[in-house]
Design an enzyme around this catalytic site. Structure first.
Site, PDB file in Angstrom:
ATOM      1  N   TYR A 140       0.808  -1.223   0.000  1.00 14.73           N
ATOM      2  CA  TYR A 140       0.000   0.000   0.000  1.00 14.73           C
ATOM      3  C   TYR A 140       0.839   1.271   0.000  1.00 14.73           C
ATOM      4  O   TYR A 140       0.380   2.326  -0.439  1.00 14.73           O
ATOM      5  CB  TYR A 140      -0.911   0.033   1.236  1.00 14.73           C
ATOM      6  CG  TYR A 140      -2.213  -0.702   1.075  1.00 14.73           C
ATOM      7  CD1 TYR A 140      -2.238  -2.045   0.736  1.00 14.73           C
ATOM      8  CD2 TYR A 140      -3.423  -0.043   1.281  1.00 14.73           C
ATOM      9  CE1 TYR A 140      -3.431  -2.718   0.604  1.00 14.73           C
ATOM     10  CE2 TYR A 140      -4.622  -0.710   1.152  1.00 14.73           C
ATOM     11  CZ  TYR A 140      -4.629  -2.047   0.809  1.00 14.73           C
ATOM     12  OH  TYR A 140      -5.811  -2.705   0.682  1.00 14.73           O
ATOM     13  N   LYS A 150       3.566 -15.389   2.012  1.00 14.31           N
ATOM     14  CA  LYS A 150       3.765 -16.117   0.763  1.00 14.31           C
ATOM     15  C   LYS A 150       5.272 -16.337   0.627  1.00 14.31           C
ATOM     16  O   LYS A 150       5.914 -15.903  -0.345  1.00 14.31           O
ATOM     17  CB  LYS A 150       3.166 -15.293  -0.406  1.00 14.31           C
ATOM     18  CG  LYS A 150       3.123 -16.014  -1.734  1.00 14.31           C
ATOM     19  CD  LYS A 150       2.168 -17.186  -1.784  1.00 14.31           C
ATOM     20  CE  LYS A 150       2.287 -17.926  -3.107  1.00 14.31           C
ATOM     21  NZ  LYS A 150       1.525 -19.198  -3.126  1.00 14.31           N
ATOM     22  N   ASP A 197      -2.419 -18.588   0.284  1.00 18.43           N
ATOM     23  CA  ASP A 197      -3.417 -19.298  -0.542  1.00 18.43           C
ATOM     24  C   ASP A 197      -4.086 -20.408   0.275  1.00 18.43           C
ATOM     25  O   ASP A 197      -5.304 -20.570   0.276  1.00 18.43           O
ATOM     26  CB  ASP A 197      -2.806 -19.831  -1.853  1.00 18.43           C
ATOM     27  CG  ASP A 197      -1.457 -20.501  -1.679  1.00 18.43           C
ATOM     28  OD1 ASP A 197      -0.895 -20.484  -0.564  1.00 18.43           O
ATOM     29  OD2 ASP A 197      -0.957 -21.067  -2.672  1.00 18.43           O
ATOM     30  N   ASP A 221      -6.098  -7.032   4.057  1.00 19.67           N
ATOM     31  CA  ASP A 221      -7.246  -6.428   3.376  1.00 19.67           C
ATOM     32  C   ASP A 221      -8.104  -7.535   2.763  1.00 19.67           C
ATOM     33  O   ASP A 221      -9.322  -7.566   2.924  1.00 19.67           O
ATOM     34  CB  ASP A 221      -6.756  -5.471   2.287  1.00 19.67           C
ATOM     35  CG  ASP A 221      -7.915  -4.862   1.527  1.00 19.67           C
ATOM     36  OD1 ASP A 221      -8.882  -4.437   2.179  1.00 19.67           O
ATOM     37  OD2 ASP A 221      -7.871  -4.826   0.281  1.00 19.67           O
ATOM     38  N   ASP A 260     -12.014  -9.371   4.383  1.00 18.45           N
ATOM     39  CA  ASP A 260     -13.306  -9.468   3.680  1.00 18.45           C
ATOM     40  C   ASP A 260     -13.768 -10.921   3.627  1.00 18.45           C
ATOM     41  O   ASP A 260     -14.959 -11.217   3.753  1.00 18.45           O
ATOM     42  CB  ASP A 260     -13.209  -8.909   2.253  1.00 18.45           C
ATOM     43  CG  ASP A 260     -13.443  -7.395   2.204  1.00 18.45           C
ATOM     44  OD1 ASP A 260     -13.103  -6.715   3.192  1.00 18.45           O
ATOM     45  OD2 ASP A 260     -13.961  -6.897   1.185  1.00 18.45           O
TER      46      ASP A 260
HETATM   47  C1  IPM Z   1     -10.295  -1.581   4.039  1.00 20.04           C
HETATM   48  C2  IPM Z   1     -10.584  -0.932   2.723  1.00 20.04           C
HETATM   49  C3  IPM Z   1      -9.459   0.045   2.371  1.00 20.04           C
HETATM   50  C4  IPM Z   1      -8.164  -0.740   2.322  1.00 20.04           C
HETATM   51  C5  IPM Z   1      -9.705   0.843   1.083  1.00 20.04           C
HETATM   52  C6  IPM Z   1     -10.990   1.627   1.131  1.00 20.04           C
HETATM   53  C7  IPM Z   1      -8.550   1.744   0.744  1.00 20.04           C
HETATM   54  O1  IPM Z   1     -10.749  -1.896   1.739  1.00 20.04           O
HETATM   55  O2  IPM Z   1     -10.163  -0.840   5.048  1.00 20.04           O
HETATM   56  O3  IPM Z   1     -10.218  -2.799   4.105  1.00 20.04           O
HETATM   57  O4  IPM Z   1      -7.851  -1.336   1.272  1.00 20.04           O
HETATM   58  O5  IPM Z   1      -7.451  -0.752   3.335  1.00 20.04           O
HETATM   59 MG    MG Z   2     -10.783  -3.862   2.475  1.00 17.62          MG
END
Ligand code: IPM
Ligand code: MG
Length: 368
Positions: free
Chosen positions: A143, A192, A224, A248, A252
């Protein structure tokens, strides 16, 4: 001891304002009648800031955040933002904020809530009992590495770089091991290392840190494989330690496992000011429609009470109120499951606040 709590609220875009309102009301409710004084100030971030101030995060807002004890952020992102240059997009504002505050440790707990197990696409026996926390490195990695574009036409190339230093890995690893000590004492470090040199350094330093925590079980897993294990055996994980990008992605996935991205809150610690935000995005399709799940925002408030203000009792109260409301059968559309949705953002938040208010009335009655 009474505390004065100075909070900056950055509602941001899309559903950000919807859930921020609930978060602040929950915070007020749990502090009501207590000795702690809350002072909060709203400011702009993301697309909302770009529209009003020409930048997704102004210097004045950064200064206000640095002055505050904690920052609560709703969400950033807007469909129109693709049309503006990357440096002016909502996400750039968020990355700038994280970096200006210096918070490098992002904690993202994912818990399966028994009353809404059927919101998960997994078999209930697989997901039930899941209680893990992702420790995501937030200030470095892909990032924040150098990125650039070269060439023209078919010769165009885009380059992003990942870099991690010993210091960066060591400090985030310590956070994971310290957390594990207060939990089930299992750290799974995810990388990884069969391909990436950043991951090989990561693994080496995590092992060094692990040596100082003989009471914590440490193992390593390739990302993975971890992505697969997370859906196959989510409850086998306790603390999952990983880089910015992997965190990140897997956070999710963890959200999907427990049923909805709307369920996860987060704390970003270790810098000048702590930052709290739900893990979900701005969800522009349901913005302002009273449909967003406020649980991620409410969980973030509990984390703020615990980590920044050391108000463990109050944090516990917020979590217990949330559990009570879920047990009473309230569900927002994202976790509708078989029972169907029966609450919007505001009604769900109001129910949590009512539980907290009823408790403080009871406490007052007992004391008198
Ligand atoms: C998160 C989001 C952010 C990230 C985006 C909005 C930049 O996806 O906080 O997980 O990638 O960190
Ligand atoms: Mg995110």
């Amino acid at each position: 001891m009474s505390k004065k709590i100075r909070l900056v609220v950055l509602p941001g875009d899309g559903v950000g304002p919807d859930v921020s309102r609930v978060a602040l009301d929950v915070l007020r409710a749990v502090l009501a009648g207590g000795r702690h004084e809350l002072e909060s100030e709203d400011r702009l971030i993301g697309w909302a800031a770009y529209q009003a101030e020409g930048t997704p995060l102004s210097d004045a807002t950064i200064a206000a955040c640095l002055e505050a004890d904690a920052v609560f952020l709703g969400a950033v992102g807007h469909p129109e933002a693709e049309k503006v240059s990357p440096a002016l997009r909502p996400e750039a504002g968020l990355l700038r904020l994280r970096s200006a505050l210096g918070c490098y440790a992002n904690l993202r707990p994912a818990r399966a809530y028994a009353p809404i197990l059927d919101a998960s696409p997994l078999h209930p026996e697989v997901v039930s009992g899941t209680d893990l926390i992702i420790v995501r490195e937030l200030a470095g990695g892909l990032y924040y590495g150098k990125s650039r574009e070269t060439g023209l036409g078919n010769r165009r190339r885009a380059i992003d770089t990942e870099a991690y230093s010993v210091t960066e890995v060591r400090r985030i690893a310590k956070v994971a091991f310290d957390l594990a000590r207060a939990r089930r004492k299992i750290v799974t470090s995810i990388d990884k290392a069969n391909v990436l040199s950043t991951s090989r350094l990561w693994r080496e330093i995590v092992n060094e840190v692990a040596a100082g925590y003989s009471d914590v079980k440490c193992s390593h897993m390739l990302v993975d494989r971890a992505a697969m294990e997370l859906v196959l055996k989510p409850k086998s994980f306790d603390v999952m330690l990983m880089s910015n990008l992997f965190g990140d992605i897997l956070s999710d996935e963890a959200a999907g496992v427990v049923g909805s991205i709307g369920l996860l809150g987060s704390a970003s610690l270790g810098g000048k000011t702590d930052l709290y935000e739900p893990v979900h995005g701005s969800a522009p399709d349901i913005a302002g429609q009273d449909k967003a799940n406020p649980i991620g925002a409410i969980v973030s408030v509990a984390m703020m009470l615990r980590h920044t203000f050391r108000l463990e009792k109050e944090a516990g109260k917020v979590e217990a109120a949330l559990d009570r409301v879920l047990a009473s059968g309230l569900r927002t559309p994202d976790v509708a499951g078989r029972a169907g949705a029966n609450a919007g953002t505001r009604a769900f938040g109001a129910a949590v606040i009512e539980v907290l208010a009823a408790e403080s009335r009871l406490a007052v009655a007992r004391a008198s």
